[in-house]
Design a protein around this motif. Structure first.
Motif, PDB file in Angstrom:
ATOM      1  N   PHE A   1       6.051   0.754   2.989  1.00  0.00           N
ATOM      2  CA  PHE A   1       4.631   1.073   3.176  1.00  0.00           C
ATOM      3  C   PHE A   1       3.801   0.568   1.988  1.00  0.00           C
ATOM      4  O   PHE A   1       2.732  -0.024   2.164  1.00  0.00           O
ATOM      5  CB  PHE A   1       4.462   2.583   3.336  1.00  0.00           C
ATOM      6  CG  PHE A   1       3.028   3.021   3.422  1.00  0.00           C
ATOM      7  CD1 PHE A   1       2.269   2.737   4.535  1.00  0.00           C
ATOM      8  CD2 PHE A   1       2.441   3.709   2.369  1.00  0.00           C
ATOM      9  CE1 PHE A   1       0.940   3.134   4.619  1.00  0.00           C
ATOM     10  CE2 PHE A   1       1.121   4.106   2.441  1.00  0.00           C
ATOM     11  CZ  PHE A   1       0.368   3.820   3.569  1.00  0.00           C
ATOM     12  N   GLU A   2       4.288   0.806   0.786  1.00  0.00           N
ATOM     13  CA  GLU A   2       3.576   0.306  -0.399  1.00  0.00           C
ATOM     14  C   GLU A   2       3.453  -1.212  -0.342  1.00  0.00           C
ATOM     15  O   GLU A   2       2.382  -1.775  -0.650  1.00  0.00           O
ATOM     16  CB  GLU A   2       4.329   0.726  -1.666  1.00  0.00           C
ATOM     17  CG  GLU A   2       4.290   2.210  -1.960  1.00  0.00           C
ATOM     18  CD  GLU A   2       4.923   2.545  -3.299  1.00  0.00           C
ATOM     19  OE1 GLU A   2       5.192   1.617  -4.073  1.00  0.00           O
ATOM     20  OE2 GLU A   2       5.145   3.740  -3.559  1.00  0.00           O
ATOM     21  N   ASN A   3       4.533  -1.875   0.059  1.00  0.00           N
ATOM     22  CA  ASN A   3       4.479  -3.339   0.151  1.00  0.00           C
ATOM     23  C   ASN A   3       3.502  -3.800   1.219  1.00  0.00           C
ATOM     24  O   ASN A   3       2.823  -4.826   1.060  1.00  0.00           O
ATOM     25  CB  ASN A   3       5.880  -3.891   0.451  1.00  0.00           C
ATOM     26  CG  ASN A   3       6.833  -3.713  -0.709  1.00  0.00           C
ATOM     27  OD1 ASN A   3       6.410  -3.670  -1.873  1.00  0.00           O
ATOM     28  ND2 ASN A   3       8.122  -3.595  -0.428  1.00  0.00           N
TER      29      ASN A   3
ATOM     30  N   ARG B   1      -9.003   3.904   5.386  1.00  0.00           N
ATOM     31  CA  ARG B   1      -8.880   5.101   6.221  1.00  0.00           C
ATOM     32  C   ARG B   1      -7.417   5.397   6.522  1.00  0.00           C
ATOM     33  O   ARG B   1      -6.959   6.529   6.390  1.00  0.00           O
ATOM     34  CB  ARG B   1      -9.640   4.905   7.543  1.00  0.00           C
ATOM     35  CG  ARG B   1     -11.155   4.842   7.408  1.00  0.00           C
ATOM     36  CD  ARG B   1     -11.797   4.732   8.792  1.00  0.00           C
ATOM     37  NE  ARG B   1     -13.235   4.578   8.706  1.00  0.00           N
ATOM     38  CZ  ARG B   1     -14.095   5.585   8.580  1.00  0.00           C
ATOM     39  NH1 ARG B   1     -13.651   6.814   8.505  1.00  0.00           N
ATOM     40  NH2 ARG B   1     -15.390   5.358   8.522  1.00  0.00           N
ATOM     41  N   TYR B   2      -6.714   4.362   6.943  1.00  0.00           N
ATOM     42  CA  TYR B   2      -5.322   4.563   7.328  1.00  0.00           C
ATOM     43  C   TYR B   2      -4.476   5.040   6.149  1.00  0.00           C
ATOM     44  O   TYR B   2      -3.712   6.009   6.262  1.00  0.00           O
ATOM     45  CB  TYR B   2      -4.734   3.282   7.901  1.00  0.00           C
ATOM     46  CG  TYR B   2      -3.313   3.475   8.388  1.00  0.00           C
ATOM     47  CD1 TYR B   2      -3.055   3.999   9.634  1.00  0.00           C
ATOM     48  CD2 TYR B   2      -2.229   3.160   7.564  1.00  0.00           C
ATOM     49  CE1 TYR B   2      -1.763   4.209  10.062  1.00  0.00           C
ATOM     50  CE2 TYR B   2      -0.939   3.367   7.983  1.00  0.00           C
ATOM     51  CZ  TYR B   2      -0.712   3.888   9.245  1.00  0.00           C
ATOM     52  OH  TYR B   2       0.567   4.107   9.662  1.00  0.00           O
ATOM     53  N   VAL B   3      -4.602   4.362   5.031  1.00  0.00           N
ATOM     54  CA  VAL B   3      -3.767   4.701   3.877  1.00  0.00           C
ATOM     55  C   VAL B   3      -4.046   6.123   3.401  1.00  0.00           C
ATOM     56  O   VAL B   3      -3.122   6.895   3.125  1.00  0.00           O
ATOM     57  CB  VAL B   3      -3.978   3.687   2.731  1.00  0.00           C
ATOM     58  CG1 VAL B   3      -3.291   4.167   1.457  1.00  0.00           C
ATOM     59  CG2 VAL B   3      -3.443   2.316   3.132  1.00  0.00           C
TER      60      VAL B   3
ATOM     61  N   ILE C   1      -1.309   9.129   3.433  1.00  0.00           N
ATOM     62  CA  ILE C   1      -0.760   9.882   2.295  1.00  0.00           C
ATOM     63  C   ILE C   1      -1.188  11.346   2.361  1.00  0.00           C
ATOM     64  O   ILE C   1      -0.477  12.232   1.861  1.00  0.00           O
ATOM     65  CB  ILE C   1      -1.141   9.240   0.944  1.00  0.00           C
ATOM     66  CG1 ILE C   1      -2.650   9.277   0.707  1.00  0.00           C
ATOM     67  CG2 ILE C   1      -0.617   7.824   0.863  1.00  0.00           C
ATOM     68  CD1 ILE C   1      -3.068   8.787  -0.662  1.00  0.00           C
ATOM     69  N   LYS C   2      -2.340  11.615   2.980  1.00  0.00           N
ATOM     70  CA  LYS C   2      -2.729  13.019   3.155  1.00  0.00           C
ATOM     71  C   LYS C   2      -1.741  13.731   4.075  1.00  0.00           C
ATOM     72  O   LYS C   2      -1.350  14.878   3.831  1.00  0.00           O
ATOM     73  CB  LYS C   2      -4.144  13.107   3.718  1.00  0.00           C
ATOM     74  CG  LYS C   2      -4.660  14.541   3.809  1.00  0.00           C
ATOM     75  CD  LYS C   2      -6.092  14.581   4.329  1.00  0.00           C
ATOM     76  CE  LYS C   2      -6.594  16.029   4.436  1.00  0.00           C
ATOM     77  NZ  LYS C   2      -7.973  16.075   4.993  1.00  0.00           N
ATOM     78  N   ALA C   3      -1.326  13.039   5.142  1.00  0.00           N
ATOM     79  CA  ALA C   3      -0.345  13.614   6.054  1.00  0.00           C
ATOM     80  C   ALA C   3       1.001  13.822   5.366  1.00  0.00           C
ATOM     81  O   ALA C   3       1.752  14.742   5.704  1.00  0.00           O
ATOM     82  CB  ALA C   3      -0.177  12.716   7.277  1.00  0.00           C
ATOM     83  N   LEU C   4       1.302  12.981   4.385  1.00  0.00           N
ATOM     84  CA  LEU C   4       2.573  13.126   3.662  1.00  0.00           C
ATOM     85  C   LEU C   4       2.656  14.426   2.874  1.00  0.00           C
ATOM     86  O   LEU C   4       3.755  14.897   2.559  1.00  0.00           O
ATOM     87  CB  LEU C   4       2.774  11.940   2.707  1.00  0.00           C
ATOM     88  CG  LEU C   4       3.168  10.603   3.320  1.00  0.00           C
ATOM     89  CD1 LEU C   4       3.277   9.546   2.232  1.00  0.00           C
ATOM     90  CD2 LEU C   4       4.484  10.714   4.082  1.00  0.00           C
ATOM     91  N   THR C   5       1.508  15.013   2.540  1.00  0.00           N
ATOM     92  CA  THR C   5       1.542  16.244   1.741  1.00  0.00           C
ATOM     93  C   THR C   5       2.184  17.395   2.504  1.00  0.00           C
ATOM     94  O   THR C   5       2.639  18.359   1.900  1.00  0.00           O
ATOM     95  CB  THR C   5       0.123  16.651   1.304  1.00  0.00           C
ATOM     96  OG1 THR C   5      -0.695  16.887   2.455  1.00  0.00           O
ATOM     97  CG2 THR C   5      -0.513  15.577   0.447  1.00  0.00           C
TER      98      THR C   5
ATOM     99  N   ILE D   1       0.441   4.353  -4.680  1.00  0.00           N
ATOM    100  CA  ILE D   1      -0.194   3.877  -3.445  1.00  0.00           C
ATOM    101  C   ILE D   1      -1.704   3.755  -3.621  1.00  0.00           C
ATOM    102  O   ILE D   1      -2.309   2.762  -3.200  1.00  0.00           O
ATOM    103  CB  ILE D   1       0.163   4.811  -2.272  1.00  0.00           C
ATOM    104  CG1 ILE D   1       1.650   4.694  -1.940  1.00  0.00           C
ATOM    105  CG2 ILE D   1      -0.683   4.480  -1.042  1.00  0.00           C
ATOM    106  CD1 ILE D   1       2.161   5.758  -0.995  1.00  0.00           C
ATOM    107  N   THR D   2      -2.336   4.770  -4.243  1.00  0.00           N
ATOM    108  CA  THR D   2      -3.795   4.694  -4.417  1.00  0.00           C
ATOM    109  C   THR D   2      -4.167   3.540  -5.353  1.00  0.00           C
ATOM    110  O   THR D   2      -5.195   2.881  -5.148  1.00  0.00           O
ATOM    111  CB  THR D   2      -4.359   6.012  -4.954  1.00  0.00           C
ATOM    112  OG1 THR D   2      -3.712   6.360  -6.186  1.00  0.00           O
ATOM    113  CG2 THR D   2      -4.171   7.146  -3.958  1.00  0.00           C
ATOM    114  N   SER D   3      -3.354   3.306  -6.341  1.00  0.00           N
ATOM    115  CA  SER D   3      -3.632   2.184  -7.252  1.00  0.00           C
ATOM    116  C   SER D   3      -3.480   0.850  -6.541  1.00  0.00           C
ATOM    117  O   SER D   3      -4.280  -0.075  -6.731  1.00  0.00           O
ATOM    118  CB  SER D   3      -2.695   2.248  -8.455  1.00  0.00           C
ATOM    119  OG  SER D   3      -2.923   3.411  -9.215  1.00  0.00           O
TER     120      SER D   3
END
Length: 657
Positions: free
Chosen positions: A385-387, A408-410, A414-418, A470-472
């Motif tokens: 995903f990062e790639n 939006r997707y990213v 990552i919000k869903a990953l929490t 990911i945010t970076s």
């Protein structure tokens, strides 16, 4: 059973030998020349031969009685073979009598087997007894199987909150890729397989358990335990297959799963998650109790039967999870992998309890290996995903400068990953406790900078690190996408929108706890800096026409009316051009849109009002000032409210407000 043969002399032949010997002894005893000692010896020998004759006669009578009893038993056993009805379906009395007869032939077989095998008659009777016993065992096996089949209880998973609406089967989440325009709520965690009621049910009518146990007892005592166990295993394996069919689990090979399209695969994963808990916690737990009820008195037999019965079904479920784990590591699979990991991890204690003996150790091992493979796939998919975010490229700028679909997707991703924080923190460390960071080939240097900047609140858990990463990566990618705009102001406008969106997704959510307050403050500052840069780049040229420099006559301090008139006309043209373009730009966040409008109003309207007020005296008279003073300060104020709505307008076609 093979026919028994013997060439040993019969009992009748033995009696003749004894009689002949007795005749010879008596003849010798009649000789008058014998001494007293010799006569005494012959008398004792005659007495012994008489006793042997009596024993042989009694033995002959006993074997005849055994033969007669065996004939009676054989008639009882074979009489049932011609009947179509099952004994246990007739009446309890008939079933009890049949078991009694079978027990008698078993005892006769044991008694005959304990006699010295030196006579043909005993061998013949023993062979007959074995044949009758085997016939009875075949019948008992049939009765045992029939009872198990006819008294199977229906499995109703809807009573365990299994059934769901058809809509649950159609996925609206994971078919979206990192390249698509995902909606705000397009990523959410499934709640299926939650809240399943855990209890043991009767898989077979409890009224027939005593009958099954009695049949098993007789078959085990008769050394036909293998046939009894095999009959049970075959029938219950079919029942478990039927259970999986009810739970909508198809028999799929690993190759079948790997060939599936994602939409079909996703549906099958959901079915797997819904099936696992009722199957293991309800069905297998109930199956184990049934084994214990029937075979519990035979030591490890019960565990062996349970393992042999359930192994194929368990491997079917575990093979499916293995196929998912070894399949392509696409980002859209990540949530399903995590769901499967949590389901299997949650069920490990149940599996350990059900397969606690050595016979079940292979199932325990396969479950742990399956869990490990899912964890490996989660780690690999997160890196993928990062790639995917890093390598996402565009050739054209995003229209309107709004929030890019990737952003939006990213952020939703990552919000869903929490929801999986605990699970991810556990998975993202290998067996030696090393963070996955060491496995990532291209860790963004911004992360290290943010670690230093935010050291006071930087969350060092593995998941927090990856969210930072990911945010970076996303910011870096957005910066690259901004370069597609030729207009410098649009570049800042685009980045401002997207970083603002990132901040809003983090605020007030679990992301905030993971990324930290300093991350929020830092990124607030970032998008505000881009907002200021946008204002300078977009409005500096407009505001330059409202300065006093350059409007005085040469060599004089007085204002040139011609230059002033030109300056106002140029301002009008510049404002109209900005208005035309920036009404087509969009700021989705209402607060940011309002703040930016207020800021522009303070700069543009105030500068216009000041400029026009300062030079009002020069604009009075017969200049026909209304031809070039097209807008009042209030007009500008109102026109600024049209900006950033995403609908291009032109002031040439606009009405005065």
């Amino acid at each position: 059973m093979a026919e028994c043969k013997s060439f040993i002399p019969t009992i009748e032949g033995e009696e003749h030998v004894i009689a002949a010997a007795q005749h010879i002894v008596r003849a010798l005893g009649s000789n008058k020349n014998l001494t007293d000692d010799m006569r005494k010896i012959l008398r004792e020998l005659d007495t012994q031969l008489s006793s042997m004759t009596l024993v042989a006669a009694n033995k002959k009578m006993e074997l005849r009685e055994i033969e007669e009893h065996l004939n009676f038993i054989q008639e009882k056993v074979t009489s049932r073979e011609s009947e179509q009805s099952m004994i246990w379906e007739s009446s309890p009395k008939e079933a009890s009598e049949y078991l009694k007869v079978v027990d008698e032939v078993r005892r006769l077989t044991e008694n005959l087997g304990s006699m010295p095998l030196n006579k043909g008659e005993e061998n013949k009777l023993l062979c007959r007894a074995h044949s009758i016993l085997q016939t009875a065992m075949v019948r008992l096996e049939e009765e045992f199987s029939n009872i198990l089949i006819q008294n199977r209880q229906p499995f109703e998973p809807e009573h365990m909150s299994f059934r769901s609406s058809e809509g649950d089967i159609v996925d609206d989440v994971s078919t979206v890729s990192v390249y698509d325009n995902a909606g705000e709520d397009s990523l959410r965690r499934d709640s299926c397989s939650k809240g399943i009621e855990e209890y043991i049910i009767d898989l077979v009518n409890p009224d027939v358990i005593p009958d099954l146990k009695c049949i098993a007892d007789v078959m085990f005592m008769s050394n036909f335990d293998h046939e009894c166990r095999q009959a049970y295993i075959n029938i219950r394996k079919d029942a478990l297959d039927e259970c999986l069919f009810i739970l909508e689990m198809e028999k799929l090979s690993i190759e079948d799963v790997l060939k599936m399209e994602w939409s079909s695969l996703n549906c099958n994963i959901k079915k797997w998650m819904r099936a696992m808990k009722p199957f293991i916690r309800v069905y297998l737990a109930s199956e184990k109790r049934l084994c214990d009820q029937i075979f519990g008195e035979f030591g490890p037999v019960s565990s062996t039967c349970f393992v042999e019965t359930s192994k194929a079904s368990m491997l079917q479920l575990l093979n499916f999870s293995e196929a998912i784990a070894i399949g392509p590591r696409r980002p859209e699979k990540l949530f399903r992998l995590l769901d499967m990991y949590e389901v299997l991890a949650d069920l490990l204690p149940d599996v350990d309890a059900l397969f606690s003996d050595d016979t079940g150790s292979s199932i325990q091992f396969e479950c742990r290996e399956g869990l490990k493979r899912l964890g490996d796939s989660v780690r690999g998919t997160l890196l993928e995903f990062e790639n995917a975010v890093r390598s996402n490229t565009s050739t054209n700028p995003f229209a309107g400068g709004g929030i890019h679909p990737m952003t939006r997707y990213v952020m939703n991703f990552i919000k869903a990953l929490t929801d999986y924080s605990d699970t991810l923190n556990f998975i993202l460390k290998d067996k030696d406790g090393v963070d996955l960071e060491s496995l990532s080939p291209n860790v963004n240097p911004v992360i290290e900078e943010e670690k230093d900047t935010e050291s006071s609140s930087y969350n060092t858990c593995p998941m927090a690190h990856h969210l930072q990463s990911i945010t970076s990566i996303l910011e870096s990618n957005l910066d690259g996408k901004s370069k597609l705009y030729k207009d410098a102001s649009m570049q800042h406008f685009f980045v401002m929108n997207n970083i603002c969106y990132m901040v809003q997704k983090v605020k007030g959510s679990e992301l905030g706890a993971l990324l930290g307050d300093n991350w929020i403050r830092r990124h607030n500052w970032k998008f505000q800096q881009h907002a200021m840069s946008y204002e300078r780049a977009a409005w500096s040229s407009v505001l330059s026409f409202l300065r006093d420099e350059g409007i005085s006559d040469a060599g004089s301090n007085s204002v040139s009316k011609a230059l002033l008139k030109k300056r106002i006309r140029n301002f009008n043209l510049a404002f109209e051009e900005v208005y035309k373009s920036q009404t087509g730009w969009v700021i989705p966040d209402p607060q940011l849109r309002e703040d930016l409008r207020i800021s522009l109003s303070l700069k543009v309207v105030q500068a216009y009002r000041t400029f026009m007020g300062r030079h009002a005296s020069q604009l009075d008279g017969g200049w026909h000032s209304d031809k070039y003073i097209k807008y009042s300060a209030d007009d500008l104020q109102n026109y600024l409210l049209d900006l950033f709505e995403g609908s291009p307008r032109s002031l040439h076609n606009s009405r005065r407000r």
